[in-house]
Design an enzyme around this catalytic site. Structure first.
Site, PDB file in Angstrom:
ATOM      1  N   LYS A 187      47.044  28.743  64.935  1.00  0.00           N
ATOM      2  CA  LYS A 187      46.738  29.101  66.321  1.00  0.00           C
ATOM      3  C   LYS A 187      47.145  30.552  66.565  1.00  0.00           C
ATOM      4  CE  LYS A 187      47.378  24.432  68.163  1.00  0.00           C
ATOM      5  NZ  LYS A 187      46.089  24.062  68.713  1.00  0.00           N
ATOM      6  N   HIS A 238      54.695  20.311  63.805  1.00  0.00           N
ATOM      7  CA  HIS A 238      54.305  21.338  64.778  1.00  0.00           C
ATOM      8  C   HIS A 238      55.510  21.953  65.503  1.00  0.00           C
ATOM      9  CE1 HIS A 238      50.412  19.878  63.925  1.00  0.00           C
ATOM     10  NE2 HIS A 238      50.271  19.010  64.894  1.00  0.00           N
ATOM     11  N   LYS A 280      49.064  17.065  57.276  1.00  0.00           N
ATOM     12  CA  LYS A 280      50.312  16.475  57.709  1.00  0.00           C
ATOM     13  C   LYS A 280      50.040  15.074  58.265  1.00  0.00           C
ATOM     14  CE  LYS A 280      50.818  16.259  61.856  1.00  0.00           C
ATOM     15  NZ  LYS A 280      49.911  15.907  62.942  1.00  0.00           N
ATOM     16  N   GLU A 308      50.342  16.348  75.935  1.00  0.00           N
ATOM     17  CA  GLU A 308      48.903  16.076  75.903  1.00  0.00           C
ATOM     18  C   GLU A 308      48.561  15.114  77.026  1.00  0.00           C
ATOM     19  OE1 GLU A 308      47.122  16.097  71.677  1.00  0.00           O
ATOM     20  OE2 GLU A 308      48.974  14.965  71.573  1.00  0.00           O
TER      21      GLU A 308
HETATM   22  C1  BG6 Z   1      47.494  16.648  65.530  1.00  0.00           C
HETATM   23  C2  BG6 Z   1      48.090  15.347  65.960  1.00  0.00           C
HETATM   24  O1  BG6 Z   1      48.213  17.194  64.461  1.00  0.00           O
HETATM   25  O2  BG6 Z   1      47.512  17.552  66.613  1.00  0.00           O
HETATM   26  C3  BG6 Z   1      47.376  14.789  67.180  1.00  0.00           C
HETATM   27  O3  BG6 Z   1      47.985  14.423  64.893  1.00  0.00           O
HETATM   28  C4  BG6 Z   1      47.300  15.811  68.272  1.00  0.00           C
HETATM   29  O4  BG6 Z   1      48.041  13.612  67.644  1.00  0.00           O
HETATM   30  C5  BG6 Z   1      46.767  17.123  67.733  1.00  0.00           C
HETATM   31  O5  BG6 Z   1      46.452  15.322  69.301  1.00  0.00           O
HETATM   32  C6  BG6 Z   1      46.860  18.209  68.777  1.00  0.00           C
HETATM   33  O6  BG6 Z   1      46.226  19.344  68.302  1.00  0.00           O
HETATM   34  P1  BG6 Z   1      45.787  20.478  69.300  1.00  0.00           P
HETATM   35  O7  BG6 Z   1      45.359  21.599  68.432  1.00  0.00           O
HETATM   36  O8  BG6 Z   1      44.683  19.911  70.122  1.00  0.00           O
HETATM   37  O9  BG6 Z   1      46.992  20.755  70.107  1.00  0.00           O
END
Ligand code: BG6
Length: 525
Positions: free
Chosen positions: A223, A281, A189, A257
């Site tokens: 996940k 997501h 993606k 984040e």
């Molecule tokens: C990715 C995004 O798809 O998911 C990133 O491009 C993001 O920006 C990441 O940091 C987060 O993934 P996870 O699994 O650490 O939540």
């Protein structure tokens, strides 16, 4: 806090399936010198190898433009595995973990590097020759009939997808679906930049591949806790009767984040949080929360129900976007290398969505995603309606009765919590809000596996359940494209600044308080 006893697992045929080692295969990663390969793909593959789930005849070929020797490539991967996978695999290092170091040496024997240009037919021809040789070597001594299996992973910037797909087809690297060995292509993606480009990409995919050969990856679906949404809803009788507008007041889906965009300045400036997080997501999670029960626990049955949710999302067009969406950008984003000094790209978004069907009519779905926030948390909070009548006397007690909230914690600290009211011990009647909490790590005594581990093995096994189908991707774009158009095409569209470490801009709170709601607090967890 609840006492938890884990009872014997009830497993269907899926458990046997999961123990199955995939057929021999070669994995070619396009964009092998990039961030995704080092940060996610190789650490995940190494863990799969450690778990004994890779076939004996298995090779990873990194395809990239950089002029690297195999050794230099393997070294760079080792650094990624140590830093992002948390393994101590360097046997020269002070903190040597001997078994990991030995494992790494064994694993690295399976790795090769192929220098090539994405537009150059000869690079693909040379790659094909290598695959033929590898297959010949693998066949010797293998009892497996179908050793010539190929998996191609597109971990490049999306602008290269069309070029790579057409070269895979022209060079014969991807073979017809009825050939004895399989060919599968994994596409990362964001799949397109808007509805039109996603449709064009889907057309390109269809002219190069059969739909069964394409795996559109959204790692959120791999996940454990995202998969648990379906188990929680459909393996328990107590939730489903409440899972509708009669009992639920609102749903919040947050992906916060703590980190900023780090070294991905130019990718992020082009992409922004709406394409990076919401189109994929968050809408995937929303569809799992809102979907009806599928007729079977099978890829297409589940995907069919998810698509219905995406189709039912109320479209926001033109100025309607203004009262439903708030965008923010963290201070300091414009100073990141690769970001335009006057960039208006949002790094934070809050959005009020509605699913127009019987089950969800009138229930707002609040979505928010942001970088550089006060904490890292991805979770879904289901807020139930208040009690219709307060039995417990005068105002003060009743005011303190909070509605029940069911929280599905996707990460970190994966688990499920239920908040409810409870009598505070003592003579006086007083009500406290308490939390019944289940945590994966404590209950099962181990970390949940990384999403990429699961998804990479699923592709090798040919299981597309956790991958997105073309119609779902297009419906998600159909919903989000008018939002992007409003945000990106109107120079007066407000992008509010927020300080890193804050929970986004203040205006995002107002989006909810207008309706008597509020976001879950992230700071101080
Ligand atoms: C990715 C995004 O798809 O998911 C990133 O491009 C993001 O920006 C990441 O940091 C987060 O993934 P996870 O699994 O650490 O939540």
């Amino acid at each position: 806090m609840c006492a938890l006893r884990i009872e014997p697992t009830v497993s269907g045929h899926a458990a046997a399936e999961h123990a199955r080692i995939p057929e021999p295969c070669v994995l070619v990663i396009f964009g092998a010198s990039g961030d995704l390969t080092h940060r996610k793909l190789l650490p995940a593959l190494f863990q799969v190898f450690r778990d004994g789930l890779l076939p004996e005849c298995f090779r990873v070929i990194g395809f990239a433009r950089s002029d690297l020797s195999r050794e230099a490539f393997v070294d760079s991967l080792r650094e990624g595995v140590e830093r992002f996978g948390g393994f101590g695999v360097d046997d020269a290092g002070a903190n040597e973990d001997t078994s990991s170091a030995q494992m790494w040496r064994a694993f690295s024997e399976h790795i090769d590097y192929h220098q090539g240009e994405y537009e150059d037919a000869d690079s693909y021809r040379r790659l094909r020759e290598r695959l033929v040789q590898m297959n010949a070597a693998c066949k010797t001594g293998s009892s497996d009939k179908h050793t010539d299996n190929r998996m191609f992973y597109l971990a490049t910037p999306p602008s290269l997808y069309m070029t790579i797909l057409s070269n895979l087809k022209l060079s014969g690297l991807v073979r017809p679906v009825d050939d004895p060995g399989w060919s599968r292509v994994v596409v990362e993606k964001p799949f397109g930049r808007n509805l039109a480009s996603a449709q064009a990409l889907n057309d390109a995919v269809r002219s190069a591949l059969d739909e069964s050969q394409i795996y559109r990856i959204d790692h959120y679906l791999g996940k454990e806790t995202v998969q648990n949404i379906l188990v929680l809803r459909f393996a328990n009788a107590i939730f489903e009767p409440l899972w509708n507008r009669n009992h639920i007041e609102s749903v919040e889906i947050t992906a916060a984040e703590e980190l900023g965009v780090e070294k991905r300045g130019s990718f992020y400036d082009e992409t922004g949080v709406i394409r990076d997080f919401v189109q994929n997501h968050l809408l995937e999670v929303l569809s799992l929360i809102a979907m009806e029960q599928p007729v079977a626990f099978q890829a297409d049955a589940i995907r069919d129900e998810k698509v219905k949710v995406l189709r039912a999302l109320r479209r926001l067009t033109g100025t309607e976007v203004d009262s439903h969406v708030i965008c923010g950008q963290y201070e300091g984003f414009r100073q990141v290398k690769g970001v335009r000094p006057d960039s208006r790209t949002p790094t934070y978004v809050a959005l009020r969505a509605h699913v127009d069907n019987w089950r969800w009519q009138g229930v707002p779905f609040y979505l928010r995603a942001g970088k550089a926030m006060s904490g890292r948390a991805t979770e879904v909070s289901i807020r139930f309606r208040r009690v219709p009548f307060c039995l417990f006397g005068e105002g003060d007690v009743c005011e303190r009765l909070s509605p029940n909230v069911l929280t599905l914690r996707i990460q970190p600290d994966e688990g499920v919590g239920l908040r409810f009211g409870c009598k505070t011990p003592g003579d006086a009647l007083s009500v406290s809000n308490v939390l019944m909490d289940f945590g994966y790590a404590k209950a099962f005594g181990k970390k949940t596996p990384d999403a990429y581990q699961r998804l990479l093995v699923d592709v090798m096994r040919g299981d597309a359940t956790l991958f997105s189908r073309s119609d779902a991707v297009e419906h998600a774009w159909r919903y989000i494209t008018p939002v992007l158009e409003r945000v990106e095409n109107d120079p007066a569209w407000p992008v509010y600044f927020y300080e890193p470490g804050q929970d986004g801009p203040r205006e995002a709170n107002e989006l909810l308080t207008r309706y008597g709601h509020h976001w879950t607090t992230l700071s101080g967890r």
